[in-house]
Design a protein around this motif. Structure first.
Motif, PDB file in Angstrom:
ATOM      1  N   ASP A  14       0.732  -1.162   0.022  1.00  0.00           N
ATOM      2  CA  ASP A  14      -0.014  -0.015  -0.044  1.00  0.00           C
ATOM      3  C   ASP A  14       0.876   1.251   0.032  1.00  0.00           C
ATOM      4  O   ASP A  14       0.282   2.368   0.256  1.00  0.00           O
ATOM      5  N   LEU A  15       2.280   1.185  -0.302  1.00  0.00           N
ATOM      6  CA  LEU A  15       2.926   2.551  -0.331  1.00  0.00           C
ATOM      7  C   LEU A  15       2.956   2.829  -1.869  1.00  0.00           C
ATOM      8  O   LEU A  15       2.934   1.670  -2.775  1.00  0.00           O
ATOM      9  N   SER A  16       3.238   4.025  -2.321  1.00  0.00           N
ATOM     10  CA  SER A  16       3.462   4.058  -3.750  1.00  0.00           C
ATOM     11  C   SER A  16       4.521   3.576  -4.057  1.00  0.00           C
ATOM     12  O   SER A  16       5.606   2.993  -3.211  1.00  0.00           O
ATOM     13  N   PHE A  17       4.725   2.985  -5.355  1.00  0.00           N
ATOM     14  CA  PHE A  17       5.929   2.245  -5.930  1.00  0.00           C
ATOM     15  C   PHE A  17       7.221   3.178  -5.733  1.00  0.00           C
ATOM     16  O   PHE A  17       8.035   2.464  -5.358  1.00  0.00           O
ATOM     17  N   ARG A  18       7.109   4.419  -5.924  1.00  0.00           N
ATOM     18  CA  ARG A  18       8.209   5.029  -5.584  1.00  0.00           C
ATOM     19  C   ARG A  18       8.701   5.245  -4.470  1.00  0.00           C
ATOM     20  O   ARG A  18       9.875   4.968  -3.905  1.00  0.00           O
ATOM     21  N   GLN A  19       7.916   5.349  -3.128  1.00  0.00           N
ATOM     22  CA  GLN A  19       8.215   5.236  -1.926  1.00  0.00           C
ATOM     23  C   GLN A  19       8.883   3.788  -1.592  1.00  0.00           C
ATOM     24  O   GLN A  19       9.637   3.551  -0.959  1.00  0.00           O
ATOM     25  N   TYR A  58      10.281   1.621  -3.613  1.00  0.00           N
ATOM     26  CA  TYR A  58      11.524   1.711  -4.538  1.00  0.00           C
ATOM     27  C   TYR A  58      12.526   2.428  -3.694  1.00  0.00           C
ATOM     28  O   TYR A  58      13.602   1.905  -3.357  1.00  0.00           O
ATOM     29  N   ALA A  59      12.366   3.533  -3.323  1.00  0.00           N
ATOM     30  CA  ALA A  59      13.252   4.233  -2.478  1.00  0.00           C
ATOM     31  C   ALA A  59      13.449   3.740  -0.922  1.00  0.00           C
ATOM     32  O   ALA A  59      14.845   3.870  -0.766  1.00  0.00           O
ATOM     33  N   GLU A  61      15.453  10.579  -2.209  1.00  0.00           N
ATOM     34  CA  GLU A  61      15.462  11.293  -1.001  1.00  0.00           C
ATOM     35  C   GLU A  61      14.297  12.187  -0.827  1.00  0.00           C
ATOM     36  O   GLU A  61      14.099  12.773   0.296  1.00  0.00           O
ATOM     37  N   ASN A  62      13.214  12.396  -1.916  1.00  0.00           N
ATOM     38  CA  ASN A  62      12.067  13.022  -1.596  1.00  0.00           C
ATOM     39  C   ASN A  62      10.984  12.645  -1.019  1.00  0.00           C
ATOM     40  O   ASN A  62       9.965  13.087  -0.662  1.00  0.00           O
ATOM     41  N   TRP A  63      11.170  11.138  -0.806  1.00  0.00           N
ATOM     42  CA  TRP A  63      10.213  10.257  -0.006  1.00  0.00           C
ATOM     43  C   TRP A  63      10.363  10.018   1.329  1.00  0.00           C
ATOM     44  O   TRP A  63       9.720   9.335   1.953  1.00  0.00           O
ATOM     45  N   PHE A  64      11.217  10.607   2.029  1.00  0.00           N
ATOM     46  CA  PHE A  64      11.708  10.396   3.343  1.00  0.00           C
ATOM     47  C   PHE A  64      11.627  11.775   4.073  1.00  0.00           C
ATOM     48  O   PHE A  64      11.856  12.862   3.691  1.00  0.00           O
TER      49      PHE A  64
END
Length: 209
Positions: A121-126, A128-129, A206-209
């Motif tokens: 349920d996380l976005s795949f970008r999140q 992946y990061a 780095e934009n996902w933390f």
């Protein structure tokens, strides 16, 4: 003159002063000799280049050069034989005093491990990061049928779904399953879509933390 010197020496104050001077000179001389022996002035040996050798093989080189060694760290590289020396401090070719300790880094027998995070349920970008932040470098994105577009569904390793908390080698080839938002997939759905390349994901981690 002789009588004067005899009387002078017999004087307890003068005698103690002369004795102190003699003892001080002896102490300074002894200290300098000890320091010269301890530091081995003008005696230097060259650190041998033993990169790529096992510790057992390199030990003879250290002994023949009157050097000691200490293994302080390990790394993992698929391109280097397990257990082989990959780094020395001081570096090979450096001139050091005999008896110096050379600090060694060796190649680990197996890859370092990391735990699988919860990505459902996380976005795949999140997702992946998050995997990249754990140290996993080989992550492939694969779309699967699902109701919500671009949500992470699961992580697989060689076709087996991994559970949160499992320990996996950092060099493992992981597949991040991502919901396509459709009940069926087009034939070209495998991998990251061309509109969001892997390079973009790496630059945006780095934009996902």
């Amino acid at each position: 003159m002789k009588d004067f010197l005899v009387k002078l020496i017999k004087n307890p104050y003068v005698f103690n002063l002369l004795l102190a001077v003699v003892l001080s000179c002896a102490l300074i001389y002894g200290t300098l000799k000890w320091l010269d022996s301890y530091t081995r002035h003008n005696e230097a040996v060259v650190v041998p280049d033993v990169k790529g050798l096992k510790i057992e093989e390199a030990e003879e080189f250290f002994k023949s050069n009157n050097l000691r060694y200490s293994v302080i760290d390990s790394v993992f590289s698929k391109n280097v034989e397990p257990g082989a020396i990959v780094e020395l401090v001081p570096s090979p070719g450096s001139k050091v005093k005999e008896g110096r300790i050379v600090f060694i880094t060796v190649n680990a027998q197996t890859s370092q491990m990391a735990t699988i995070p919860e990505v459902e349920d996380l976005s795949f970008r999140q997702a992946y990061a998050l995997l990249r932040a754990r140290g996993f470098e080989n992550v492939e994105i694969e779309y699967v049928p699902g109701d919500f577009k671009d949500l992470a569904v699961a992580i697989e390793l060689r076709g087996r779904e991994l559970q949160k908390g499992e320990h996996v080698p950092l060099t493992a080839q992981l597949t991040l399953k991502v919901s396509s938002g459709e009940s069926e997939l087009p034939s070209d759905s495998l991998g990251v879509p061309s509109s969001i390349p892997i390079e973009t994901l790496d630059s945006e981690e780095e934009n996902w933390f």
